[in-house]
Write a protein that holds these residues in place. Structure first.
Motif, PDB file in Angstrom:
ATOM      1  N   THR A 195      38.754  22.610  35.732  1.00 55.29           N
ATOM      2  CA  THR A 195      37.839  23.318  36.612  1.00 55.29           C
ATOM      3  C   THR A 195      36.603  24.601  37.148  1.00 55.29           C
ATOM      4  OG1 THR A 195      36.395  23.080  33.971  1.00 55.29           O
ATOM      5  CG2 THR A 195      38.492  24.690  33.768  1.00 55.29           C
ATOM      6  N   SER A 196      36.089  22.682  38.047  1.00 53.29           N
ATOM      7  CA  SER A 196      34.971  23.112  38.801  1.00 53.29           C
ATOM      8  C   SER A 196      35.903  23.491  39.860  1.00 53.29           C
ATOM      9  CB  SER A 196      34.279  21.783  38.339  1.00 53.29           C
ATOM     10  OG  SER A 196      35.059  21.251  38.945  1.00 53.29           O
ATOM     11  N   PHE A 197      36.611  23.106  40.169  1.00 61.51           N
ATOM     12  CA  PHE A 197      37.485  23.557  40.943  1.00 61.51           C
ATOM     13  C   PHE A 197      38.287  24.835  41.789  1.00 61.51           C
ATOM     14  CE2 PHE A 197      42.092  24.071  43.897  1.00 61.51           C
ATOM     15  CZ  PHE A 197      41.212  23.489  44.926  1.00 61.51           C
ATOM     16  N   LEU A 198      38.528  25.285  39.885  1.00 59.67           N
ATOM     17  CA  LEU A 198      39.614  26.936  39.691  1.00 59.67           C
ATOM     18  C   LEU A 198      38.013  27.803  40.117  1.00 59.67           C
ATOM     19  CD1 LEU A 198      42.114  26.377  36.948  1.00 59.67           C
ATOM     20  CD2 LEU A 198      42.171  27.006  39.505  1.00 59.67           C
ATOM     21  N   TYR A 257      46.975  39.155  48.204  1.00 61.66           N
ATOM     22  CA  TYR A 257      45.754  39.135  46.914  1.00 61.66           C
ATOM     23  C   TYR A 257      44.868  38.348  46.706  1.00 61.66           C
ATOM     24  CZ  TYR A 257      50.085  41.633  43.990  1.00 61.66           C
ATOM     25  OH  TYR A 257      50.682  42.667  43.608  1.00 61.66           O
ATOM     26  N   TRP A 258      43.551  38.821  46.631  1.00 58.23           N
ATOM     27  CA  TRP A 258      42.404  37.940  46.243  1.00 58.23           C
ATOM     28  C   TRP A 258      42.529  38.195  44.889  1.00 58.23           C
ATOM     29  CZ3 TRP A 258      37.806  38.819  43.085  1.00 58.23           C
ATOM     30  CH2 TRP A 258      36.768  38.189  43.360  1.00 58.23           C
ATOM     31  N   ALA A 259      41.693  36.417  44.038  1.00 56.35           N
ATOM     32  CA  ALA A 259      41.486  36.231  42.836  1.00 56.35           C
ATOM     33  C   ALA A 259      40.447  35.170  42.737  1.00 56.35           C
ATOM     34  CB  ALA A 259      43.236  35.639  41.949  1.00 56.35           C
ATOM     35  N   SER A 260      40.235  35.800  41.447  1.00 56.37           N
ATOM     36  CA  SER A 260      38.886  35.000  40.902  1.00 56.37           C
ATOM     37  C   SER A 260      39.192  34.165  39.598  1.00 56.37           C
ATOM     38  CB  SER A 260      37.099  35.332  41.558  1.00 56.37           C
ATOM     39  OG  SER A 260      36.759  34.490  40.490  1.00 56.37           O
ATOM     40  N   PHE A 261      38.992  32.516  39.476  1.00 52.55           N
ATOM     41  CA  PHE A 261      39.039  32.018  38.257  1.00 52.55           C
ATOM     42  C   PHE A 261      37.619  32.157  37.679  1.00 52.55           C
ATOM     43  CE2 PHE A 261      42.459  30.677  40.798  1.00 52.55           C
ATOM     44  CZ  PHE A 261      43.953  30.782  40.363  1.00 52.55           C
ATOM     45  N   GLU A 262      37.408  32.555  36.759  1.00 54.47           N
ATOM     46  CA  GLU A 262      35.790  32.387  35.910  1.00 54.47           C
ATOM     47  C   GLU A 262      35.391  31.999  35.444  1.00 54.47           C
ATOM     48  OE1 GLU A 262      33.362  35.465  37.296  1.00 54.47           O
ATOM     49  OE2 GLU A 262      34.550  34.742  38.736  1.00 54.47           O
ATOM     50  N   GLN A 315      48.078  43.003  35.824  1.00 53.22           N
ATOM     51  CA  GLN A 315      47.809  42.850  34.760  1.00 53.22           C
ATOM     52  C   GLN A 315      47.010  42.160  34.305  1.00 53.22           C
ATOM     53  OE1 GLN A 315      50.470  42.934  35.609  1.00 53.22           O
ATOM     54  NE2 GLN A 315      52.009  41.516  34.725  1.00 53.22           N
ATOM     55  N   TYR A 316      47.183  40.802  35.215  1.00 50.08           N
ATOM     56  CA  TYR A 316      47.164  39.639  34.012  1.00 50.08           C
ATOM     57  C   TYR A 316      45.145  38.873  34.255  1.00 50.08           C
ATOM     58  CZ  TYR A 316      51.571  38.879  34.557  1.00 50.08           C
ATOM     59  OH  TYR A 316      52.926  38.626  34.404  1.00 50.08           O
ATOM     60  N   SER A 317      44.556  39.136  33.103  1.00 54.44           N
ATOM     61  CA  SER A 317      43.198  39.242  33.257  1.00 54.44           C
ATOM     62  C   SER A 317      42.661  37.957  32.620  1.00 54.44           C
ATOM     63  CB  SER A 317      42.433  40.504  32.340  1.00 54.44           C
ATOM     64  OG  SER A 317      43.060  40.729  31.700  1.00 54.44           O
ATOM     65  N   GLU A 318      43.745  37.797  31.949  1.00 49.21           N
ATOM     66  CA  GLU A 318      43.366  36.091  31.739  1.00 49.21           C
ATOM     67  C   GLU A 318      44.060  34.463  32.262  1.00 49.21           C
ATOM     68  OE1 GLU A 318      43.381  36.072  27.451  1.00 49.21           O
ATOM     69  OE2 GLU A 318      42.646  38.248  26.476  1.00 49.21           O
ATOM     70  N   TYR A 319      43.620  33.430  31.791  1.00 47.69           N
ATOM     71  CA  TYR A 319      44.223  32.409  32.511  1.00 47.69           C
ATOM     72  C   TYR A 319      43.289  30.959  31.381  1.00 47.69           C
ATOM     73  CZ  TYR A 319      39.822  30.270  34.646  1.00 47.69           C
ATOM     74  OH  TYR A 319      38.699  29.602  35.248  1.00 47.69           O
ATOM     75  N   THR A 320      44.015  30.298  31.278  1.00 49.13           N
ATOM     76  CA  THR A 320      44.023  28.953  30.161  1.00 49.13           C
ATOM     77  C   THR A 320      44.620  27.783  31.470  1.00 49.13           C
ATOM     78  OG1 THR A 320      46.451  29.398  29.212  1.00 49.13           O
ATOM     79  CG2 THR A 320      44.158  30.238  28.297  1.00 49.13           C
ATOM     80  N   LEU A 321      44.166  26.321  30.940  1.00 50.90           N
ATOM     81  CA  LEU A 321      44.645  25.641  31.638  1.00 50.90           C
ATOM     82  C   LEU A 321      45.398  24.709  30.421  1.00 50.90           C
ATOM     83  CD1 LEU A 321      45.220  23.759  34.681  1.00 50.90           C
ATOM     84  CD2 LEU A 321      42.421  23.070  34.517  1.00 50.90           C
ATOM     85  N   PRO A 322      46.090  24.760  30.436  1.00 46.29           N
ATOM     86  CA  PRO A 322      47.131  23.514  28.528  1.00 46.29           C
ATOM     87  C   PRO A 322      47.323  22.657  28.906  1.00 46.29           C
ATOM     88  CG  PRO A 322      48.282  25.106  28.973  1.00 46.29           C
ATOM     89  CD  PRO A 322      47.125  25.886  30.048  1.00 46.29           C
TER      90      PRO A 322
END
Length: 350
Positions: A97-100, A114-119, A151-158
């Protein structure tokens, strides 16, 4: 002499046992994908691991973890007749997650950039959210459309080992409406690549890190510049293209956005107040007001209103200061309130 011959035979035996690319070692894990609803014991985004005559199943989309027994003569392929099994392979560098979260990324999807940010934080409604959910914020680089994928507004790294899988999600309150899997094949210092999976469709994808630009303002100077300036506003998505997207039966809409009416256009200004809030104001009403977090490194302004709903606003401060606010332009049609998604650009002039 005999000892040398035996050593050579043992070496050849070891090579013959370990070099075959067709052999599947026991305990190896697979990702199951399908575009069909529940068929048999497997569901889309299940990870399978064979343990003798049993199969451990872990869902990447929920808590449906279980173990089933294989009948004599059956295989993993027997279970997966309604979909596809993808063997998970070890990735040399980890995806953490630190890299993301340290930098935003650019990527291409279905021919668009696209531009994207993993918050590192989660601002969605916490009820029924998946464990580890965080904000995924993105937009088209040219701002000329509101989908697909936005429409995607959440992410997880399961899943991180042996092969990382990111899950991008769209949620409406307690219901997850859509999910995309990013099966990560390689991780470098400036990018990671893999396959974006929606149902049974698979698209190659590469996320490239965006270097942090030199800052023209401190946060305090940025606020002073906005308050000293004059704001003018306009919509970014061409009306014809936006109407075509909105008329689609399953049109992909933006996540949380502000509501404006056509009379607001051109008359919306931005102001930071002494009470620690920011306000976006039209001629006759407040479009959005709330406490805020300003991240100039990423170009994001997060505003939380009095209901604790959070809004992500994109900030640009190179040649001049601009805010880009996801909005829905709404108006009454009889007794119905109709809205069309768009982006509102607010420019701050000296």
């Amino acid at each position: 002499m005999m000892r040398g011959i035996w050593s050579l035979l043992l070496l050849l035996l070891a090579l013959s046992c370990g070099s075959s690319t067709n052999e599947v070692p026991r305990g190896e894990r697979y990702l199951y994908i399908t575009d069909l609803p529940g068929q048999g014991p497997l569901r889309h985004a299940d990870v399978l691991e064979r343990r003798g005559d049993k199969v451990a199943i872990r869902s990447l989309l929920g808590s449906r973890d279980t173990t089933i027994s294989l009948t004599p003569g059956s295989t993993l392929s027997t279970l997966a007749t309604a979909g596809e099994l993808i063997a998970l392979r070890e990735v040399a560098s980890p995806l953490d997650t630190s890299f993301l979260t340290s930098h935003p990324f650019t990527y291409r999807y279905l021919g668009e950039a696209y531009w994207a940010s993993f918050e590192p934080t989660f601002t969605g409604f916490p009820e029924y959210a998946r464990a580890g959910s965080r904000d995924f914020v993105n937009h088209l680089m040219d701002w000329q459309g509101t989908g697909p994928g936005l429409q995607y507004s959440e992410y997880t790294l399961p899943l991180t080992e042996p092969q990382p899988v990111l899950v991008l999600s769209e949620r409406r309150r307690s219901e997850y409406l859509d999910n995309a899997l990013v099966l990560v094949d390689s991780v470098g210092t400036e990018a990671f690549s893999g396959r974006l999976i929606e149902g049974a469709e698979v698209h190659p994808v590469t996320f490239e890190r965006v270097a942090a630009p030199p800052l023209d303002y401190t946060a305090a100077a940025f606020v002073d510049e906005v308050n000293a300036g004059y704001s003018r506003s306009f919509l970014l998505v061409p009306e014809q293209r936006n109407q075509e997207a909105a008329s689609t039966v399953d049109a992909k809409r933006l996540p949380r956005r502000s509501l404006i009416d056509p009379g607001d256009l051109g008359n919306i200004s931005a102001s930071f107040l002494d009470d620690g809030t920011v306000m976006f104001l039209s001629n006759d009403h407040i479009v959005l007001q709330g406490s805020y977090v300003l991240d100039l490194d990423k170009g994001l302004l997060t505003v939380a209103d009095d209901t604790d709903a959070a809004y992500r606003i994109f900030v640009h401060n190179r040649e001049s200061i601009t805010f880009t606010l996801p909005v829905s332009v709404v108006q009454l049609d009889g007794n119905r309130l109709l809205g069309t998604d768009n982006y509102l650009r607010i420019e701050v002039a000296p």
